[in-house]
Design an enzyme around this catalytic site. Structure first.
Site, PDB file in Angstrom:
ATOM      1  N   HIS A 173       0.728  -1.200   0.006  1.00  0.00           N
ATOM      2  CA  HIS A 173      -0.079   0.089  -0.155  1.00  0.00           C
ATOM      3  C   HIS A 173       0.908   1.329   0.162  1.00  0.00           C
ATOM      4  CE1 HIS A 173      -3.741  -1.844   2.130  1.00  0.00           C
ATOM      5  NE2 HIS A 173      -4.208  -1.549   0.892  1.00  0.00           N
ATOM      6  N   CYS A 273      -2.659   2.870   9.080  1.00  0.00           N
ATOM      7  CA  CYS A 273      -3.540   1.965   8.737  1.00  0.00           C
ATOM      8  C   CYS A 273      -4.890   1.879   9.578  1.00  0.00           C
ATOM      9  CB  CYS A 273      -3.230   0.570   8.756  1.00  0.00           C
ATOM     10  SG  CYS A 273      -1.753   0.084   7.630  1.00  0.00           S
TER      11      CYS A 273
HETATM   12  C1  DA2 Z   1      -0.324   0.279   5.877  1.00  0.00           C
HETATM   13  N1  DA2 Z   1      -1.395  -0.603   5.381  1.00  0.00           N
HETATM   14  C2  DA2 Z   1      -0.819  -1.727   4.731  1.00  0.00           C
HETATM   15  C3  DA2 Z   1      -2.794  -0.334   5.509  1.00  0.00           C
HETATM   16  N2  DA2 Z   1      -3.032   0.526   4.875  1.00  0.00           N
HETATM   17  N3  DA2 Z   1      -3.618  -1.280   5.850  1.00  0.00           N
HETATM   18  C4  DA2 Z   1      -3.215  -2.522   6.616  1.00  0.00           C
HETATM   19  C5  DA2 Z   1      -4.015  -3.648   5.817  1.00  0.00           C
HETATM   20  C6  DA2 Z   1      -3.693  -4.943   6.464  1.00  0.00           C
HETATM   21  C7  DA2 Z   1      -4.430  -6.196   5.841  1.00  0.00           C
HETATM   22  N4  DA2 Z   1      -4.196  -7.364   6.497  1.00  0.00           N
HETATM   23  C8  DA2 Z   1      -4.367  -6.169   4.600  1.00  0.00           C
HETATM   24  O1  DA2 Z   1      -3.771  -6.922   4.043  1.00  0.00           O
HETATM   25  O2  DA2 Z   1      -5.245  -5.800   4.011  1.00  0.00           O
END
Ligand code: DA2
Length: 281
Positions: A173, A273
């Site tokens: 991300h 996040c």
């Molecule tokens: C900083 N990050 C990556 C985020 N904005 N979100 C975390 C999402 C974690 C979830 N297990 C996934 O893989 O979607």
């Protein structure tokens, strides 16, 4: 403006967060997740509570959405909405395991009086891949958000979008590789920090051109999720391991504020996040 003499002025923020009551690592959708490792929802809750209370201590408003059973990643609220000038662009997740989160957040915005809400047609993981600089929406793609979602965001939110290509699966991300330290209404004055190796050569050139004064993070900063920080223009909330990055930000006049998010990192997430920013305009 650079250097320790810079006076950094914080602005009060409004955040939406989701308590990790049902937190778990039951599936694998990013390289950080390992369901064979023990995970504690209680520890995650204690760390999340500290993060929420840190924002409140800094003078920010934190609203909460009810977590839902069966949605262990719902704590990562930043993936469920991008709000600029009170306009809400919801999300559409790539992984089926997270798909249902989008509707809970849409309903929260409806119930809290937001009238301008659009749910995207393209895969769009919201602030996971979108970062607002005050004039531009920086937009990541490569692993999650569809590049066509960038054009959709530009149309829905009515702001210029700059597409950036992510190339390392550990930084899947945009908000694992870049965050905005200080917004500005003059494009060239916004301050950002980013990890160059997470981006394609062309995207690095775009970032250098737009932000010649950016802080460049190291691999060490990125590996501990130091690029998943949250800044109010002065105070920068960072994972406790990101002290090297914190020192460099302090040299530029920022105030690092450390939080332990080690349990949430097991799902591939950090402070940002967990934090959806509501920009009312
Ligand atoms: C900083 N990050 C990556 C985020 N904005 N979100 C975390 C999402 C974690 C979830 N297990 C996934 O893989 O979607």
């Amino acid at each position: 403006m650079q250097g320790s003499l810079a006076t950094r002025v914080p602005t009060t923020r409004r955040y939406l967060m989701c308590p990790p009551r049902f937190f778990a690592v039951d599936y694998v959708i990013n390289p950080w997740m390992d369901p064979t490792q023990p995970v504690s929802a209680d520890v995650a809750m204690a760390q999340w509570t500290e993060l929420r209370d840190t924002y409140r201590r800094l003078g920010h408003t934190v609203e909460e959405i009810d977590p839902q059973p069966g949605l262990p990643d719902m704590v990562f609220a930043a993936n469920s909405g991008t709000v600029v000038d009170g306009r809400v662009l919801g999300s559409r997740f790539r992984a089926p395991q997270r798909a249902a989160e989008a509707e809970h957040f849409r309903r929260w915005f409806v119930e809290h009086g937001y009238r301008d809400i659009t749910m995207p047609e393209k895969i769009n993981e919201a602030e996971g891949d979108f970062a607002w600089t005050g004039t531009l929406l920086l937009a990541g793609t490569g692993f999650r958000t569809d590049p066509a979602a960038h054009a959709e965001a530009q149309e829905v939110l009515g702001v210029p979008v700059v597409s950036l290509q992510l190339v390392d699966p550990r930084y899947y991300h945009l908000d694992t590789a870049l965050f905005v330290l200080a917004e500005a209404t003059d494009t060239t004055r916004a301050q950002i920090v980013y990890y160059p190796d997470a981006f394609s050569a062309g995207s690095r050139r775009v970032l250098e051109r737009l932000f010649p004064d950016a802080v460049l993070a190291t691999r060490e900063d990125a590996e501990c999720f130091g690029l998943n920080g949250v800044s109010d223009g002065r105070n920068v909330v960072l994972p406790v391991e990101a002290t090297r990055l914190g020192e460099r930000l302090a040299e530029r006049g920022y105030e690092p504020v450390y939080v332990d998010i080690s349990e949430l990192r097991k799902a591939g997430g950090g402070p940002k996040c967990c934090t959806l920013e509501i920009r009312k305009g």
